[in-house]
Design a protein around this motif. Structure first.
Motif, short mmCIF file in Angstrom:
data_model
loop_
_atom_site.label_atom_id
_atom_site.label_comp_id
_atom_site.label_asym_id
_atom_site.label_seq_id
_atom_site.Cartn_x
_atom_site.Cartn_y
_atom_site.Cartn_z
N GLN A 156 25.33 -24.95 25.92
CA GLN A 156 25.15 -25.89 24.81
C GLN A 156 24.60 -27.23 25.29
OE1 GLN A 156 28.55 -26.50 22.32
NE2 GLN A 156 28.35 -24.51 21.31
N LEU A 157 25.11 -27.72 26.41
CA LEU A 157 24.70 -29.04 26.89
C LEU A 157 23.28 -29.06 27.44
CD1 LEU A 157 27.91 -30.35 28.71
CD2 LEU A 157 27.07 -30.93 26.43
N ALA A 158 22.67 -27.91 27.63
CA ALA A 158 21.28 -27.88 28.08
C ALA A 158 20.35 -28.54 27.07
CB ALA A 158 20.84 -26.44 28.36
N SER A 159 20.81 -28.70 25.83
CA SER A 159 20.03 -29.41 24.82
C SER A 159 20.73 -30.69 24.37
CB SER A 159 19.78 -28.49 23.61
OG SER A 159 21.02 -28.04 23.06
N PHE A 160 21.57 -31.24 25.22
CA PHE A 160 22.32 -32.46 24.92
C PHE A 160 21.37 -33.65 24.78
CE2 PHE A 160 25.22 -35.97 26.45
CZ PHE A 160 26.10 -35.92 25.36
N ALA A 161 21.81 -34.67 24.04
CA ALA A 161 20.95 -35.82 23.76
C ALA A 161 20.55 -36.57 25.02
CB ALA A 161 21.66 -36.77 22.79
N ASP A 162 21.44 -36.64 26.00
CA ASP A 162 21.11 -37.34 27.24
C ASP A 162 20.34 -36.39 28.16
OD1 ASP A 162 21.25 -39.45 29.27
OD2 ASP A 162 22.59 -38.09 30.30
N PRO A 163 19.12 -36.74 28.57
CA PRO A 163 18.32 -35.81 29.37
C PRO A 163 18.89 -35.53 30.76
CG PRO A 163 17.22 -37.94 29.18
CD PRO A 163 18.38 -37.97 28.23
N VAL A 164 19.65 -36.47 31.31
CA VAL A 164 20.24 -36.25 32.63
C VAL A 164 21.34 -35.19 32.55
CG1 VAL A 164 21.49 -37.28 34.56
CG2 VAL A 164 19.65 -38.55 33.44
N VAL A 165 22.27 -35.35 31.61
CA VAL A 165 23.32 -34.34 31.43
C VAL A 165 22.70 -33.00 31.08
CG1 VAL A 165 25.28 -33.67 29.99
CG2 VAL A 165 25.07 -36.03 30.78
N ALA A 166 21.65 -33.00 30.24
CA ALA A 166 20.98 -31.75 29.87
C ALA A 166 20.39 -31.06 31.09
CB ALA A 166 19.91 -32.02 28.83
N ALA A 167 19.79 -31.84 31.99
CA ALA A 167 19.18 -31.26 33.20
C ALA A 167 20.25 -30.70 34.13
CB ALA A 167 18.35 -32.31 33.92
N VAL A 168 21.35 -31.43 34.29
CA VAL A 168 22.44 -30.94 35.13
C VAL A 168 23.00 -29.64 34.57
CG1 VAL A 168 24.78 -31.43 35.97
CG2 VAL A 168 23.04 -33.23 36.00
N ALA A 169 23.17 -29.59 33.24
CA ALA A 169 23.70 -28.39 32.60
C ALA A 169 22.74 -27.21 32.73
CB ALA A 169 24.00 -28.67 31.13
N ALA A 170 21.45 -27.47 32.55
CA ALA A 170 20.47 -26.39 32.62
C ALA A 170 20.45 -25.75 34.00
CB ALA A 170 19.09 -26.92 32.26
N ARG A 171 20.58 -26.57 35.03
CA ARG A 171 20.64 -26.02 36.39
C ARG A 171 22.01 -25.40 36.65
NH1 ARG A 171 17.99 -26.69 41.41
NH2 ARG A 171 19.09 -25.35 42.88
N GLY A 172 23.06 -26.08 36.20
CA GLY A 172 24.41 -25.62 36.48
C GLY A 172 24.75 -24.30 35.83
N VAL A 173 24.14 -24.01 34.68
CA VAL A 173 24.49 -22.77 33.98
C VAL A 173 24.11 -21.55 34.82
CG1 VAL A 173 22.31 -22.43 32.69
CG2 VAL A 173 24.48 -21.72 31.68
N LYS A 174 23.07 -21.67 35.64
CA LYS A 174 22.67 -20.56 36.51
C LYS A 174 23.72 -20.34 37.60
CE LYS A 174 17.83 -21.81 35.78
NZ LYS A 174 16.59 -22.28 36.43
N GLU A 175 24.23 -21.42 38.16
CA GLU A 175 25.26 -21.30 39.19
C GLU A 175 26.56 -20.77 38.60
OE1 GLU A 175 23.83 -24.72 42.31
OE2 GLU A 175 25.19 -25.31 40.71
#
Length: 293
Positions: A156-175
């Motif tokens: 869900q956070l991969a589309s979060f309003a803050d681009p930094v949190v979204a980027a961390v989530a997008a990478r983290g979801v794979k791990e």
């Protein structure tokens, strides 16, 4: 391999080179935040964003410390390496999130300031991640519950309003997909193993289960940011139920751990186990303040 396990194909389908999806942050060859705009988005309160980054970052930091404690203690050398690498993944996520907290609150504090120079009551992690490792089955159960819930949240956070949190989530979801796969494999192995291994796995699930609800209980900061972890409860429980049933085990019926005065880890109210963990984590930095190596 994909036919043998329900989660194994998740990392295979990531589109990254062989093994890249399992690299810890900072040990791979690409920066997940490269080119990401670090300005606070319009309409997002910086203090709330900082507080939320601390919640997510502290979860990752403290569980990372617990996983690293298995080094030299795991049942096999291969598992020591695996658990250490899972811990490094979470440490990498924590570093990015704690750094973002310092940007968002305007203080400019860095990851080390948050990790080493806060007191116990300033940490915002859920209580699940701070409990002692127990036996191997307990740690597997905790990892299964945490990784399944955090994977769903990061999606869900991969589309979060803050681009930094979204980027961390997008990478983290794979791990986290791999963390979930690892914990699932061991849950199946122990649950469908000997009577004793099944007994220990069932006991591990029963012990950690009361701590799960905190991951789905919305904090006012999350509500103001438009994040509702409660919507993840049913899908996550369905995933966990499928794994537990396949392992020949049963879902625990234990009630959620009571809050203290209506407050819990997100409010800085922790178990008696966090203080000693922080003492070990912070001792070197506090003994040699300002040292570099």
């Amino acid at each position: 391999m994909s036919d043998d396990h329900v989660y194994l194909s998740l990392t295979e389908a990531s589109g990254e080179p062989e093994g890249e999806a399992r690299w810890a942050y900072g040990t791979g060859f690409s920066d997940p935040l490269l080119g990401v705009d670090t300005a606070i988005p319009a309409g997002v309160d910086g203090q709330d964003l900082a507080a939320y980054c601390l919640m997510l970052g502290d979860d990752a930091l403290i569980l990372s410390q617990r996983l690293i404690e298995w080094c030299t203690r795991a049942p096999e050398l291969e598992e020591e390496v695996a658990l250490s690498n899972l811990g490094l993944d979470l440490l990498g996520q924590a570093r990015q999130l704690l750094t973002r907290a310092g940007q968002a609150d305007g203080t400019g504090r860095g990851e080390d300031d948050f990790a080493y120079w806060r007191e116990e009551s300033d940490f915002r992690n859920v209580r699940m991640v701070e409990t002692p490792n127990g036996d191997f089955a307990y740690s597997v159960a905790r990892l299964l519950l945490f990784a399944t819930a955090r994977h769903a949240l990061y999606e869900q956070l991969a589309s979060f309003a803050d681009p930094v949190v979204a980027a961390v989530a997008a990478r983290g979801v794979k791990e986290l997909a791999y963390h979930r796969e690892y914990a699932t494999a061991w849950t199946l192995r122990l649950g469908d193993g000997t009577p004793y291994s099944a007994e220990r796995m069932q006991a591990g699930l029963a012990a950690v289960w009361p701590l799960l609800d905190e991951l789905f209980t919305a904090h006012p900061v999350e509500t103001r940011l438009g994040v509702d972890p409660a919507v993840l409860r049913e899908p996550v429980l369905a995933e966990l139920a499928a794994v537990v049933a396949e392992a020949g085990l049963s879902l625990p019926g234990t009630a959620p751990l009571a809050r203290i005065g209506g407050r819990a880890g997100r409010d800085g109210v922790h178990t008696e186990y966090l203080g000693p963990l922080l003492a070990e984590l912070q001792v070197l930095a506090r003994a040699h303040p300002g040292a570099t190596w």
